[in-house]
Design a protein around this motif. Structure first.
Motif, mmCIF file in Angstrom:
data_model
loop_
_atom_site.group_PDB
_atom_site.id
_atom_site.type_symbol
_atom_site.label_atom_id
_atom_site.label_comp_id
_atom_site.label_asym_id
_atom_site.label_seq_id
_atom_site.Cartn_x
_atom_site.Cartn_y
_atom_site.Cartn_z
ATOM 1 N N CYS A 1 47.945 37.524 32.147
ATOM 2 C CA CYS A 1 48.241 36.107 32.397
ATOM 3 C C CYS A 1 49.050 35.515 31.237
ATOM 4 N N GLU A 2 48.702 35.926 30.025
ATOM 5 C CA GLU A 2 49.462 35.467 28.867
ATOM 6 C C GLU A 2 50.877 36.034 28.903
ATOM 7 N N ASN A 3 51.002 37.307 29.253
ATOM 8 C CA ASN A 3 52.325 37.931 29.324
ATOM 9 C C ASN A 3 53.223 37.245 30.344
ATOM 10 N N MET A 4 52.626 36.726 31.407
ATOM 11 C CA MET A 4 53.408 36.064 32.453
ATOM 12 C C MET A 4 54.083 34.795 31.943
ATOM 13 N N GLN A 5 53.558 34.237 30.861
ATOM 14 C CA GLN A 5 54.164 33.035 30.273
ATOM 15 C C GLN A 5 55.278 33.389 29.274
ATOM 16 N N LEU A 6 55.334 34.662 28.877
ATOM 17 C CA LEU A 6 56.207 35.047 27.771
ATOM 18 C C LEU A 6 57.372 35.938 28.176
ATOM 19 N N VAL B 1 38.460 42.177 32.529
ATOM 20 C CA VAL B 1 38.643 40.750 32.268
ATOM 21 C C VAL B 1 39.654 40.538 31.137
ATOM 22 N N ASP B 2 39.527 41.346 30.073
ATOM 23 C CA ASP B 2 40.477 41.247 28.961
ATOM 24 C C ASP B 2 41.884 41.615 29.412
ATOM 25 N N TYR B 3 41.981 42.616 30.287
ATOM 26 C CA TYR B 3 43.286 43.066 30.774
ATOM 27 C C TYR B 3 43.967 41.969 31.594
ATOM 28 N N VAL B 4 43.218 41.336 32.475
ATOM 29 C CA VAL B 4 43.773 40.261 33.300
ATOM 30 C C VAL B 4 44.180 39.073 32.430
#
Length: 210
Positions: free
Chosen positions: A185-190, A178-181
């Motif tokens: 998801c945060e990385n996809m914004q950056l 869950v933490d990895y996903v």
């Protein structure tokens, strides 16, 4: 992977894409340029500990994620060998530990600014001389600024950091799914698409001018 792709398509394909670019707050420049920021604050701790934290507000650095200039600066500031800030402060019995850097959280790094902090754990004697401790830290930062990035030295330091980060990435322990996903998801914004998995950890480009 085929099954996972099928599930993702089934669950998320109905979410509409509004076609809007991601929000940026880059026009809100220098949010810390206030009288309140340019001050010394004394905070009474709950535990018996003396800590001096100096914080700078920098222009946003997130676009340099492939270079990670703050990693380089924090490595120099946190160095503990001969000639380092910490070695001098320890000789004077003023400090126990020192570290500097950017936590890369939404508060410390975003499209408006980036925070860089240096924290020094002081001895009782160091607390009596915290002005001098702060002066030493500023002297060291000023020296780095004045000397600039020595091409050979910067390359060696940068390559060492790059190897360390690569080793930590390749030999990292398995994290909670869950933490990895959530992190992905945060990385996809950056980051760019090809860097979703690695953009927050690896150093890709050597650019001393940055």
């Amino acid at each position: 992977l085929d099954t996972l792709e099928e599930w993702v398509t089934e669950i998320f394909s109905e979410i509409p894409n509004n076609g809007l670019p991601k929000p940026s707050f880059g026009h809100l420049t220098q949010p810390f340029d206030t009288p309140e920021f340019h001050k010394l604050y004394r905070v009474v701790p709950i535990r018996k500990v003396h800590s001096l934290t100096i914080t700078w507000a920098l222009p946003p650095q997130e676009q340099y994620y492939r270079v990670k200039p703050l990693h380089y600066i924090s490595w120099l500031v946190g160095h503990e060998g001969k000639g380092s800030v910490l070695s001098l402060l320890r000789k004077k019995f003023w400090a126990l530990t020192l570290y500097g850097g950017n936590g890369e959280t939404g508060f410390e790094q975003n499209s408006t600014y980036s925070i860089f902090s240096i924290s020094v754990t002081l001895t009782d004697e160091g607390y009596k001389h915290f002005y001098e401790v702060a002066h030493v830290v500023f002297q060291y930062v000023k020296m780095l600024q004045k000397r600039g990035p020595d091409k050979r030295q910067v390359c060696l330091v940068w390559e060492e950091i790059q190897k360390i980060e690569a080793n930590e990435f390749h030999y990292q322990e398995q994290t909670d799914p869950v933490d990895y996903v959530e992190n992905l998801c945060e990385n996809m914004q950056l980051f760019q698409k090809e860097d979703f998995l690695t953009g927050d950890q690896l150093l890709f480009e050597y650019k001393p001018e940055v």
